[in-house]
Design an enzyme around this catalytic site. Structure first.
Site, mmCIF file in Angstrom:
data_model
loop_
_atom_site.group_PDB
_atom_site.id
_atom_site.type_symbol
_atom_site.label_atom_id
_atom_site.label_comp_id
_atom_site.label_asym_id
_atom_site.label_seq_id
_atom_site.Cartn_x
_atom_site.Cartn_y
_atom_site.Cartn_z
ATOM 1 C CD GLU A 105 28.649 2.405 35.732
ATOM 2 O OE1 GLU A 105 28.627 1.287 35.209
ATOM 3 O OE2 GLU A 105 27.892 3.334 35.398
ATOM 4 C CD GLU B 220 27.383 -0.484 28.841
ATOM 5 O OE1 GLU B 220 28.586 -0.792 28.792
ATOM 6 O OE2 GLU B 220 26.481 -1.308 29.082
ATOM 7 C CG ASN C 120 26.218 -5.272 33.922
ATOM 8 O OD1 ASN C 120 25.256 -5.910 33.512
ATOM 9 N ND2 ASN C 120 26.464 -4.028 33.565
ATOM 10 C CD1 TRP C 121 27.344 -11.945 33.609
ATOM 11 C CD2 TRP C 121 25.792 -13.276 32.703
ATOM 12 N NE1 TRP C 121 27.415 -13.142 34.252
ATOM 13 C CE2 TRP C 121 26.468 -13.993 33.721
ATOM 14 C CE3 TRP C 121 24.769 -13.911 32.003
ATOM 15 C CZ2 TRP C 121 26.147 -15.313 34.039
ATOM 16 C CZ3 TRP C 121 24.439 -15.216 32.321
ATOM 17 C CH2 TRP C 121 25.135 -15.913 33.326
ATOM 18 C CE LYS C 122 28.963 -3.653 30.791
ATOM 19 N NZ LYS C 122 29.917 -2.634 30.287
ATOM 20 N N GLY D 249 34.904 -0.169 29.247
ATOM 21 C CA GLY D 249 35.034 -0.689 27.896
ATOM 22 C C GLY D 249 36.126 -0.022 27.084
ATOM 23 C CB SER E 172 38.059 -1.353 33.083
ATOM 24 O OG SER E 172 37.266 -0.929 31.998
ATOM 25 C CG HIS F 139 25.741 0.344 33.391
ATOM 26 N ND1 HIS F 139 26.339 0.712 32.195
ATOM 27 C CD2 HIS F 139 26.624 -0.491 34.003
ATOM 28 C CE1 HIS F 139 27.514 0.121 32.094
ATOM 29 N NE2 HIS F 139 27.714 -0.616 33.175
ATOM 30 N N GLY G 234 32.289 -5.813 34.551
ATOM 31 C CA GLY G 234 31.709 -5.988 33.232
ATOM 32 C C GLY G 234 32.329 -7.158 32.501
ATOM 33 N N GLY G 235 33.253 -6.886 31.574
ATOM 34 C CA GLY G 235 33.817 -7.912 30.713
ATOM 35 C C GLY G 235 34.404 -9.100 31.443
#
Length: 253
Positions: free
Chosen positions: A169, A99, A9-11, A175, A215, A97, A236-237
């Protein structure tokens, strides 16, 4: 046999040129996907067609959108419908998600409508669920997640459910640098599977793919993916760094 999936997931990151380079670096890494293993790349909306064109000749690689709207069409300036996503070749859509829930106030009822739109257009939802830190500290995470599942998914038929992927999640581990332990991840994944079994039966639960989305990194992916009810990850990251993302995919059992 359940699908094993690593989804990146590049966000809201990367330019088109950067994203194209990232995908090419992943594709050229020589990944050998086994039977039932998939890599899903979830790019921002403007990059979806380019991403699809890059992966279309690579078996096991798919493209996801990061969201869609609740309605088929209409005067909803700035929104993107599931029908639009289907028309440009999208395979999966991430919904719910943490966010989106936190920053855009997306609730369970809204997500149920989005699930319906995605399924109606032949796409596969990756439905995110999970608890914030206060809920985890209170020990009520199971009740919290059960409500998310019931409100957003339990109106589906058993046939519709076959198209759904769930991503757990732990919001407190997104994050933040924190990660749920393998035992914590396994416990919640097993609980989610038990809830599906209670509603749809044991076979439906056994065939449901449940991803871990908190994460995950190259250093902990192997331990997480070794858990019997963890079927991969929503990354994610680490999905923004080709070598890290490839290393995570290589941990799929």
């Amino acid at each position: 046999m359940r699908k094993k999936i690593v989804a990146g997931n590049w966000k809201m990151n990367l330019t088109l040129a950067q994203g194209e380079q990232l995908i090419n670096d992943i594709l050229q890494a020589g990944l050998k996907l086994g039977e039932g293993q998939e890599v899903v790349i979830a790019t921002p909306f403007p990059y979806l067609m380019k991403a699809k064109s890059l992966v279309k000749n690579y078996p096991g690689f798919y493209v996801a959108a990061q969201n869609c709207y609740t309605e088929k069409s209409g005067a909803f300036t700035g929104e993107v419908s599931a029908e639009m996503l289907q028309s440009v070749g999208v395979d999966y859509v991430i919904l719910g998600h943490s966010e989106r829930r936190e920053y855009f106030q997306e609730g369970n009822d809204m997500l149920a409508k989005k699930i319906d739109q995605v399924l109606a257009n032949g796409l596969k939802p990756i439905f995110c669920c999970g608890e914030p830190l206060l809920v985890r500290e209170a020990g009520t995470q199971n009740t919290y997640v059960a409500a998310q599942l019931e409100d957003s998914l339990f109106h589906l038929t058993a046939e519709q459910l076959k198209q759904v992927v769930i991503a757990y999640e732990p919001i407190w581990a997104i994050g933040t640098g924190l990660t749920a332990s393998a035992a914590q991840a396994q416990d919640m994944h097993a609980f989610i599977r038990s809830q599906i079994a209670s509603k749809y039966g044991r076979e439906a639960a056994l065939h449901l793919t449940i991803l871990y989305g908190g994460s995950a990194k190259p250093g902990n992916a192997e331990e997480l993916f070794a858990c019997p009810d963890v079927d991969g990850g929503l990354i994610g990251g680490a999905s923004l760094v080709a070598k890290d993302f490839v290393a995570i995919v290589e941990k799929l059992a």
